[in-house]
Design a protein around this motif. Structure first.
Motif, PDB file in Angstrom:
ATOM      1  N   GLY A 161       0.812  -1.213   0.000  1.00  0.00           N
ATOM      2  CA  GLY A 161       0.000   0.000   0.000  1.00  0.00           C
ATOM      3  C   GLY A 161       0.847   1.265   0.000  1.00  0.00           C
ATOM      4  O   GLY A 161       0.358   2.347  -0.240  1.00  0.00           O
ATOM      5  N   ASP A 162       2.143   1.090   0.317  1.00  0.00           N
ATOM      6  CA  ASP A 162       3.027   2.245   0.351  1.00  0.00           C
ATOM      7  C   ASP A 162       4.044   2.146  -0.785  1.00  0.00           C
ATOM      8  O   ASP A 162       4.032   2.941  -1.725  1.00  0.00           O
ATOM      9  N   ARG A 163       4.946   1.127  -0.705  1.00  0.00           N
ATOM     10  CA  ARG A 163       5.963   0.969  -1.743  1.00  0.00           C
ATOM     11  C   ARG A 163       5.451   0.122  -2.914  1.00  0.00           C
ATOM     12  O   ARG A 163       5.797   0.350  -4.064  1.00  0.00           O
ATOM     13  N   ILE A 164       4.710  -0.908  -2.605  1.00  0.00           N
ATOM     14  CA  ILE A 164       4.133  -1.749  -3.658  1.00  0.00           C
ATOM     15  C   ILE A 164       2.619  -1.753  -3.477  1.00  0.00           C
ATOM     16  O   ILE A 164       2.124  -2.026  -2.394  1.00  0.00           O
ATOM     17  N   GLU A 219      -7.805   6.614   3.527  1.00  0.00           N
ATOM     18  CA  GLU A 219      -7.380   5.585   4.475  1.00  0.00           C
ATOM     19  C   GLU A 219      -5.921   5.176   4.268  1.00  0.00           C
ATOM     20  O   GLU A 219      -5.144   5.109   5.217  1.00  0.00           O
ATOM     21  N   VAL A 220      -5.540   4.917   2.992  1.00  0.00           N
ATOM     22  CA  VAL A 220      -4.160   4.495   2.717  1.00  0.00           C
ATOM     23  C   VAL A 220      -3.179   5.565   3.176  1.00  0.00           C
ATOM     24  O   VAL A 220      -2.130   5.272   3.736  1.00  0.00           O
ATOM     25  N   LEU A 221      -3.546   6.818   2.923  1.00  0.00           N
ATOM     26  CA  LEU A 221      -2.664   7.916   3.317  1.00  0.00           C
ATOM     27  C   LEU A 221      -2.518   7.982   4.821  1.00  0.00           C
ATOM     28  O   LEU A 221      -1.442   8.241   5.353  1.00  0.00           O
ATOM     29  N   ARG A 222      -3.626   7.737   5.503  1.00  0.00           N
ATOM     30  CA  ARG A 222      -3.567   7.798   6.967  1.00  0.00           C
ATOM     31  C   ARG A 222      -2.781   6.624   7.546  1.00  0.00           C
ATOM     32  O   ARG A 222      -2.135   6.752   8.575  1.00  0.00           O
ATOM     33  N   ILE A 223      -2.851   5.487   6.851  1.00  0.00           N
ATOM     34  CA  ILE A 223      -2.085   4.323   7.325  1.00  0.00           C
ATOM     35  C   ILE A 223      -0.594   4.585   7.201  1.00  0.00           C
ATOM     36  O   ILE A 223       0.176   4.339   8.122  1.00  0.00           O
ATOM     37  N   HIS A 224      -0.176   5.112   6.051  1.00  0.00           N
ATOM     38  CA  HIS A 224       1.263   5.171   5.779  1.00  0.00           C
ATOM     39  C   HIS A 224       1.888   6.545   5.979  1.00  0.00           C
ATOM     40  O   HIS A 224       3.095   6.667   6.061  1.00  0.00           O
ATOM     41  N   ARG A 225       1.088   7.598   6.005  1.00  0.00           N
ATOM     42  CA  ARG A 225       1.678   8.933   6.009  1.00  0.00           C
ATOM     43  C   ARG A 225       1.358   9.737   7.256  1.00  0.00           C
ATOM     44  O   ARG A 225       1.599  10.921   7.310  1.00  0.00           O
ATOM     45  N   HIS A 231      -6.289  -5.455   2.561  1.00  0.00           N
ATOM     46  CA  HIS A 231      -5.019  -6.008   3.031  1.00  0.00           C
ATOM     47  C   HIS A 231      -3.862  -5.413   2.245  1.00  0.00           C
ATOM     48  O   HIS A 231      -2.785  -5.188   2.794  1.00  0.00           O
ATOM     49  N   SER A 232      -4.094  -5.166   0.969  1.00  0.00           N
ATOM     50  CA  SER A 232      -3.018  -4.636   0.131  1.00  0.00           C
ATOM     51  C   SER A 232      -2.709  -3.180   0.471  1.00  0.00           C
ATOM     52  O   SER A 232      -1.720  -2.635   0.024  1.00  0.00           O
ATOM     53  N   TYR A 233      -3.560  -2.510   1.276  1.00  0.00           N
ATOM     54  CA  TYR A 233      -3.247  -1.148   1.683  1.00  0.00           C
ATOM     55  C   TYR A 233      -2.216  -1.141   2.810  1.00  0.00           C
ATOM     56  O   TYR A 233      -1.699  -0.097   3.164  1.00  0.00           O
ATOM     57  N   GLY A 234      -1.996  -2.315   3.408  1.00  0.00           N
ATOM     58  CA  GLY A 234      -0.934  -2.374   4.406  1.00  0.00           C
ATOM     59  C   GLY A 234      -1.383  -2.305   5.851  1.00  0.00           C
ATOM     60  O   GLY A 234      -0.866  -1.511   6.624  1.00  0.00           O
TER      61      GLY A 234
END
Lengths: 336, 296
Positions: free
Chosen positions: A87-90, A113-119, B191-194
């Motif tokens: 979700g971040d690098r791949i 959501e993805v941004l909040r998870i990784h950033r 799941h692929s979002y990490g």
């Protein structure tokens, strides 16, 4: 010759379903900024390859071999470590935009959501960035769409959202698993062009999984051809498509209907005889030998994927796994 | 590489959003009726803290077994001369308290258990499900008697017994619904979002099974009211003098020939609240589900 460290180096990746090999010794390299097509029929192991890289194999399946990204062996990472990369690098774009979005979450929240998870962005920052991303994937009226639920969008729109999620963290590699298969033909082309442009803008690499040769021809500069869980031919797209060395690749290309203005319609399409065997029913030795016109007793052995001399172009090497490759037009290729 | 595809035209399906989900959401009749009934019960319970027509525990033997409307006793008096309406109002507290906490116990333990079973599969799933089979096979009444023996009979014993008895039901429903959701592409995508399975379960799976859980919770709430009435009837629930619908019903039994109305009102209260809570559950589910809202 590109000497930069590859974004992804897959070596001898194998996956077994029970005792039946579903992927055998798959090896390839994805260089920074490269757009690589992974092509093959249903059941050839394309999706399994993608899921192995992501560490998302279904319960009970295990990958062996090596998948290296950023000097890290992905297959050895713990779930937590993998989550940092995922979700971040791949990232991944899924085949079915209809089902790849959570039906009870608003579009904006899903991108954010993805941004909040990784950033570690605040709610407001993530939301602003999500809006930008939705604009980048050329969703019309993104502000209104932020609040929409997936069922209010069409397939093409949803795939744009899925692409926005995949691009959110500027990943090193995007794996797109048949991103356009479920879409109308006109929408397909737009999504592909969009994906290609955005991958370039975000300095990402792309592994595009598809069974559509035209898609690869339009988007990818390198191609990997899969059959029976192996890569049987690889190289720069133009070379592979102009002069396929493996009889399977050649058969695949011959089976594409050509519609050119002024040209008489062919009565019959060429096909590859037989059908793809079920899992575990592939012949020993060369997996294609039971459908191949060029097969001889040599083919009872398993051919290795070997480089063809003098075929290097932009760092991509022509490789083929065949004892009797076709040498159409390519005079420089010599028997191994 | 050049492309032969020059598609700069708009996505033909990229129509503007014509309506926001909230505008389209309809408040159904279920929701209105259910909410009204439940609000009325809650209101009665709350009002009973500050005001009741008479002291619900005040015994006036001379006024016993009076009919409806006798001297300001709107619903009459019972065999000790206590005001029935006041008793029902205070009894509503008991009912709501038991319902909320029993369902709460069942959800708080049952949902994670069911989720765990669905997420991990394998031996863990088997153990959880077989354990719930064992619990399921164990009669709730027996559990209540057991708890009453150990802790003494009372509201809290009844509540725990009911809650524990519902854990396997909630775990089962959660597992069943979550299994389907775990198979979907958007969960693989999530799941692929990490993030790990716990996060995905809480953030993506639970909202998708929430409609099932809401309906299940309201059904269980209604059943808990009945179970509390049954336990009180057996003397395992609220102890005198704490008013309880179930015990009122039990006590009215003796005077059923003489004063059938005495049994009628607590029974009616139980029936109406069960119906009201069920309607509310259906209404909430319809309201929350964006797809159902679209269709209506």
């Amino acid at each position: 010759m590109d000497t930069a460290e590859p974004v992804l180096q897959v070596t001898d990746l194998s996956v077994s379903v029970g005792s039946t090999p579903a992927l055998s010794n798959v090896s390839f390299i994805i260089r920074p900024g490269a757009r690589v097509g992974l092509i093959g029929e249903s059941g050839s192991g394309k999706t399994l390859t993608a899921l192995s890289i992501m560490g998302l194999l279904p319960d009970g399946l295990f990958a062996s071999g090596s998948v290296v990204h950023d000097n890290r062996e992905l297959l050895d990472l713990t779930e937590d470590q993998l989550c940092e990369i995922r979700g971040d690098r791949i990232t991944m774009v899924f085949q079915e935009p209809m089902t790849a979005l959570n039906p009870v979450m608003r579009i904006g929240d899903q991108v954010a959501e993805v941004l909040r998870i990784h950033r570690s962005l605040s709610r407001a920052e993530a939301s602003d960035r999500a809006l930008e991303l939705l604009a980048q994937v050329r969703l019309r009226d993104p502000l209104a769409r932020m609040k929409a639920y997936p069922h209010q969008l069409s397939g093409g729109q949803r795939q744009r959202v899925v692409i926005a999620i995949a691009l959110a963290c500027d990943p090193a590699l995007i794996i797109a698993d048949e991103p356009t298969t479920a879409l109308d033909v006109t929408v397909q082309a737009q999504i592909l062009v969009l994906l290609r442009d955005l991958v370039e803008d975000h300095n990402s690499s792309l592994l595009l999984i598809t069974h559509d040769l035209a898609v690869v021809a339009n988007v990818c500069e390198e191609v990997l051809v899969m059959y029976g869980g192996r890569i049987i031919e690889s190289g720069p797209t133009t070379q592979v498509f102009d002069s396929p060395h493996h009889p399977y690749t050649s058969g695949l290309l011959a089976a594409v209907p050509e519609i050119e203005p002024g040209q008489e319609r062919r009565e019959r399409l060429d096909t590859i005889r037989g059908s793809v065997p079920g899992l575990g029913q592939f012949p020993s030795g060369c997996v294609f030998r039971n459908r191949c016109d060029r097969a001889t007793d040599d083919c009872l052995d398993d051919p290795n994927l070997v480089a063809i001399d003098g075929s290097e172009q932009d760092g991509a090497t022509r490789m083929v796994a065949c004892f009797h490759p076709i040498h159409a037009q390519s005079t420089e290729a010599s028997p191994r | 590489m050049s492309t032969t595809l020059a598609f700069d035209q708009e996505d033909p399906t990229d129509a503007p959003v014509t309506n926001t989900p909230h505008e389209r959401r309809q408040i159904g009749a279920n929701l209105i009726i259910g909410a009204t009934i439940v609000t009325a019960i809650i209101a009665a319970a709350l009002v009973s803290f500050v005001w009741t027509p008479f002291d619900p525990t005040n015994i006036e033997i001379s006024d016993r077994l009076q009919g409806v409307g006798w001297e300001g006793h709107v619903l009459g008096t019972d065999h000790f001369g206590r005001d029935v309406l006041s008793q029902l109002m205070v009894g509503a507290r008991n009912t709501l308290f038991i319902g909320i906490l029993a369902v709460g116990i069942a959800l708080v333990i049952g949902v994670p258990l069911g989720g765990l079973a669905a997420a991990r599969r394998g031996w863990l799933e088997e153990s959880v499900m077989r354990l719930s089979d064992v619990m399921y096979a164990f009669p709730a009444i027996l559990l209540a008697i057991l708890l009453s023996a150990a802790r003494g009979p009372g509201t809290s014993s009844a509540m725990i017994a009911i809650g524990v008895a519902y854990i396997p039901i909630v775990a089962r429903v959660t597992r069943g619904a979550a299994l389907t959701v775990f198979q979907t592409d958007y969960i693989t995508a999530a799941h692929s979002y990490g993030r790990g399975k716990t996060y995905v379960f809480v953030r993506h799976v639970v909202p998708n099974i929430s409609s099932v859980l809401i309906v299940q919770a309201t059904v269980l709430f209604a059943l808990a009211i009945l179970a509390e009435a049954a336990l009180s009837y057996l003397g395992l629930g609220a102890q005198p003098p704490t008013p309880s619908w179930g015990r009122s019903l039990f006590e009215a039994q003796t005077f059923f020939r003489l004063r059938p109305a005495l049994a009628f009102f607590p029974g009616l209260a139980i029936a109406i609240s069960v119906i009201g809570i069920n309607l509310l559950g259906d209404g909430i589910r319809d309201y929350l589900d964006p797809k159902l809202a679209e269709k209506s």
